[in-house]
Design an enzyme around this catalytic site. Structure first.
Site, PDB file in Angstrom:
ATOM      1  N   HIS A 217      -2.216   1.351   2.632  1.00  0.00           N
ATOM      2  CA  HIS A 217      -1.251   1.451   1.741  1.00  0.00           C
ATOM      3  C   HIS A 217      -0.814   2.711   1.564  1.00  0.00           C
ATOM      4  O   HIS A 217      -2.257   2.862   0.377  1.00  0.00           O
ATOM      5  CB  HIS A 217      -0.517   0.545   1.317  1.00  0.00           C
ATOM      6  CG  HIS A 217       1.231   1.046   1.834  1.00  0.00           C
ATOM      7  ND1 HIS A 217       2.122   1.989   1.150  1.00  0.00           N
ATOM      8  CD2 HIS A 217       2.574   0.669   2.561  1.00  0.00           C
ATOM      9  CE1 HIS A 217       3.214   2.230   1.764  1.00  0.00           C
ATOM     10  NE2 HIS A 217       3.914   1.165   2.934  1.00  0.00           N
TER      11      HIS A 217
ATOM     12  N   ASP B 168       2.865  -4.956   7.219  1.00  0.00           N
ATOM     13  CA  ASP B 168       2.955  -5.272   9.030  1.00  0.00           C
ATOM     14  C   ASP B 168       1.954  -6.526   9.181  1.00  0.00           C
ATOM     15  O   ASP B 168       2.137  -6.577  10.434  1.00  0.00           O
ATOM     16  CB  ASP B 168       2.394  -3.554   9.821  1.00  0.00           C
ATOM     17  CG  ASP B 168       3.210  -2.859   9.459  1.00  0.00           C
ATOM     18  OD1 ASP B 168       4.619  -3.751  10.048  1.00  0.00           O
ATOM     19  OD2 ASP B 168       3.476  -1.876   8.981  1.00  0.00           O
TER      20      ASP B 168
HETATM   21  N1  COA Z   1      -8.814  -0.310   8.242  1.00  0.00           N
HETATM   22  C1  COA Z   1      -9.519   0.676   7.792  1.00  0.00           C
HETATM   23  N2  COA Z   1     -10.049   1.976   6.701  1.00  0.00           N
HETATM   24  C2  COA Z   1      -9.194   1.859   6.071  1.00  0.00           C
HETATM   25  C3  COA Z   1      -7.865   1.408   6.897  1.00  0.00           C
HETATM   26  C4  COA Z   1      -7.810   0.726   7.602  1.00  0.00           C
HETATM   27  N3  COA Z   1      -5.993  -0.807   8.093  1.00  0.00           N
HETATM   28  N4  COA Z   1      -6.307   1.996   6.114  1.00  0.00           N
HETATM   29  C5  COA Z   1      -7.851   2.905   5.446  1.00  0.00           C
HETATM   30  N5  COA Z   1      -8.832   2.895   5.241  1.00  0.00           N
HETATM   31  C6  COA Z   1      -9.520   3.515   5.102  1.00  0.00           C
HETATM   32  C7  COA Z   1      -9.774   5.181   5.021  1.00  0.00           C
HETATM   33  O1  COA Z   1     -10.267   5.120   6.498  1.00  0.00           O
HETATM   34  C8  COA Z   1      -9.978   5.911   4.015  1.00  0.00           C
HETATM   35  O2  COA Z   1     -11.410   6.314   3.797  1.00  0.00           O
HETATM   36  P1  COA Z   1     -12.660   6.771   3.629  1.00  0.00           P
HETATM   37  O3  COA Z   1     -12.432   7.475   2.304  1.00  0.00           O
HETATM   38  O4  COA Z   1     -13.944   6.086   4.037  1.00  0.00           O
HETATM   39  O5  COA Z   1     -12.221   8.641   4.676  1.00  0.00           O
HETATM   40  C9  COA Z   1      -9.162   5.373   2.888  1.00  0.00           C
HETATM   41  O6  COA Z   1     -10.168   3.899   3.800  1.00  0.00           O
HETATM   42  C10 COA Z   1      -8.326   5.943   2.106  1.00  0.00           C
HETATM   43  O7  COA Z   1      -7.496   5.837   3.712  1.00  0.00           O
HETATM   44  P2  COA Z   1      -6.432   6.704   3.944  1.00  0.00           P
HETATM   45  O8  COA Z   1      -6.621   7.066   5.577  1.00  0.00           O
HETATM   46  O9  COA Z   1      -6.918   8.247   3.159  1.00  0.00           O
HETATM   47  O10 COA Z   1      -5.106   6.373   3.431  1.00  0.00           O
HETATM   48  P3  COA Z   1      -3.781   7.540   3.701  1.00  0.00           P
HETATM   49  O11 COA Z   1      -2.534   6.824   2.684  1.00  0.00           O
HETATM   50  O12 COA Z   1      -4.090   8.199   4.241  1.00  0.00           O
HETATM   51  O13 COA Z   1      -3.181   6.255   5.194  1.00  0.00           O
HETATM   52  C11 COA Z   1      -2.560   4.399   6.352  1.00  0.00           C
HETATM   53  C12 COA Z   1      -2.640   5.162   4.826  1.00  0.00           C
HETATM   54  C13 COA Z   1      -0.986   2.784   6.165  1.00  0.00           C
HETATM   55  C14 COA Z   1      -2.009   5.408   7.233  1.00  0.00           C
HETATM   56  C15 COA Z   1      -3.686   3.463   6.483  1.00  0.00           C
HETATM   57  O14 COA Z   1      -4.307   3.064   5.470  1.00  0.00           O
HETATM   58  C16 COA Z   1      -3.861   2.607   8.167  1.00  0.00           C
HETATM   59  O15 COA Z   1      -3.872   3.826   9.080  1.00  0.00           O
HETATM   60  N6  COA Z   1      -3.454   1.477   8.097  1.00  0.00           N
HETATM   61  C17 COA Z   1      -3.929   0.647   9.152  1.00  0.00           C
HETATM   62  C18 COA Z   1      -2.138   0.770   9.786  1.00  0.00           C
HETATM   63  C19 COA Z   1      -0.700   0.336   9.039  1.00  0.00           C
HETATM   64  O16 COA Z   1      -1.290  -1.094   8.425  1.00  0.00           O
HETATM   65  N7  COA Z   1      -0.039   1.008   8.442  1.00  0.00           N
HETATM   66  C20 COA Z   1       1.387   0.640   8.148  1.00  0.00           C
HETATM   67  C21 COA Z   1       1.138   0.643   6.596  1.00  0.00           C
HETATM   68  S1  COA Z   1       2.722   0.022   6.299  1.00  0.00           S
END
Ligand code: COA
Length: 430
Positions: free
Chosen positions: A307, A364
């Site tokens: 998140h 979710d």
């Molecule tokens: N599975 C695997 N790796 C994940 C992850 C996941 N669900 N969510 C984040 N990461 C990793 C990223 O690849 C990143 O790794 P890195 O630092 O080695 O590049 C790190 O964790 C930080 O994530 P980041 O993408 O920068 O976080 P964000 O704040 O931009 O994105 C979300 C947040 C929610 C978009 C992201 O966690 C995600 O895509 N989750 C899955 C989708 C989901 O469940 N969405 C509903 C949110 S309520």
């Protein structure tokens, strides 16, 4: 005098005031940054940008705290009805008994959609995603309310169009499901409350009476309360962004539905179920899936984890996990997908990849299992999210439109394309 932040650029010092929220959150007020310095703040994804001051929802992502209008989400999930929470979010206070009864009666009164709108459903293919249909239908609803075009709505008009939106959206959602499965529409009933009414429209048919079980209605009530608002996320910011151009409430909310649809946002609940199904179909090897996620080459994500704001267990996920257990026990359902989800969580929470990145289950991760148990199809999970989020979107749209110094949302950019160059006539192009 409050705190001051200083920026030094090319030897010149500029001062900016510091804002402090009621929970001691700090922000540097950069509204005059470009005017004073000629520079803009660069922050793709807006991870460090406060787009507004808001009194609706408070989140402390490090501590796993979520409150609507100051009230902890745990208390609301336990005690409040969805329509009560909608009132709280939109008007700022819990309704007293008389206000709640009146508010609920208005939902019942406005639950029908215009008969002509039934024809709209004929235009969609059976496999059309219900979020696309919902967004289009909500925007189309504005055609029936010319008063929406007035920039200044009276408080009575605002109240009515808000109630109509929250009420009708469940009718639209249920009708789109009926259309998809080829059953006749079931109309809303005046003797049923918000959630039982929705369940009845979804699952009753001329030859089948659907008895709404309390445990089912209660599980859905909890989910709706938990999903009702979450401050300035992608969907809500879209609603505010569109509304800042003085676009009407229904048009603004329609944009919010589209934003929510994405798999990184509210569409994640559908993707979680699909992920769990896919793990199950390939033999249920959780360790193998976790290895795939950690191997960044194939871009596999553990959906329902991570998140932008929570760097701790999402308090909503905690409640949903517990309610999933309660509902499945009450219904006597053994869902193998729940077992896979529990194993995934256990494996992730002790794996350094997830621990270091502070990745925990989000709202979710478990909700799809409740929807499955109720009989709601997988692709309707984001629709359920959107129905509940109506309350928050309306509250934010109103808060924004009531701002004394409302300005159209208009971010800047750092241009990295070509500098000026001449047009080349066709015959001279390579
Ligand atoms: N599975 C695997 N790796 C994940 C992850 C996941 N669900 N969510 C984040 N990461 C990793 C990223 O690849 C990143 O790794 P890195 O630092 O080695 O590049 C790190 O964790 C930080 O994530 P980041 O993408 O920068 O976080 P964000 O704040 O931009 O994105 C979300 C947040 C929610 C978009 C992201 O966690 C995600 O895509 N989750 C899955 C989708 C989901 O469940 N969405 C509903 C949110 S309520």
């Amino acid at each position: 005098m409050g705190d001051i932040a200083k920026i030094i650029l090319n030897g010149n010092e500029y001062e900016f005031p510091v804002l402090t929220g009621t929970e001691q959150e700090k922000a540097i007020d950069m509204r005059t940054l470009r005017l004073k310095t000629g520079y803009i703040a660069f922050d793709p994804g807006y991870a460090n940008v406060g787009s507004c001051q808001s009194a609706i929802t408070f989140i402390d992502g490090d501590k796993g705290i979520l409150r609507y209008r100051g009230i902890p989400i745990e208390q609301l999930a336990e005690h409040a009805s969805f329509v009560e929470v909608a009132y709280l979010l939109i008007y700022g206070e819990l309704p007293n008994e008389k206000e709640l009864n009146k508010w609920s009666a208005e939902f019942t009164e406005h639950s029908m959609i215009h008969e002509d709108m039934k024809n709209f459903f004929d235009g969609y293919p059976a496999g059309g995603h219900p979020m696309g249909i919902l967004s289009a239908m909500v925007c189309s609803l504005s055609a029936y309310y010319p008063e929406l075009e007035r920039v200044e709505l009276t408080s009575m008009d605002f109240r009515r169009i808000s109630v109509e939106l929250i009420s009708k959206v469940r009718t639209i959602a249920a009708f789109s499901y009926k259309k998809k499965i080829g059953e006749p529409f079931v109309y809303p009933r005046s003797d049923l409350k918000y959630i039982p009414n929705f369940l009845n429209m979804m699952f009753s048919s001329p030859n089948r009476v659907y008895e709404v079980q309390d445990c089912v209605a209660n599980a859905l009530r909890t989910l709706f309360v938990l999903h009702a608002d979450h401050e300035q996320n992608c969907g809500t910011s879209s609603v505010r962004m569109v509304g800042s151009s003085l676009a009407n409430l229904y048009a603004s909310v329609s944009a919010g539905i589209c934003a929510l649809w994405g798999p990184l946002h509210g569409g994640a609940n559908q993707r979680v179920t699909e992920m769990l199904q896919s793990i199950q179909q390939s033999g249920g090897d959780v360790a193998h899936f976790i290895t795939q996620v950690k191997d960044r080459k194939n871009n596999t994500k553990l959906m329902g984890f991570g998140h932008r704001v929570y760097k701790n267990y999402d308090p909503r996920a905690k409640i949903i996990k517990q309610r999933t257990d309660v509902l499945l026990n009450k219904l006597g359902i053994h869902d193998p997908l729940l077992e896979i989800a529990l194993k995934l969580e256990e494996a992730a929470l002790k794996d350094s990849f997830f621990v270091e990145r502070k990745l925990y289950p989000n709202v979710d991760f478990y909700s799809g299992i409740i929807y499955r148990a109720i009989g709601i199809p997988v692709d309707m999970a984001p629709v359920m999210f959107a129905m509940a989020r109506m309350a928050g979107w309306i509250a934010h749209w109103k808060e924004m439109r009531d701002e004394a110094d409302l300005r159209i949302s208009r971010p800047r950019q750092v241009y990295v394309g070509h500098q000026q160059r001449d047009f080349i006539p066709m015959e001279k192009r390579g």
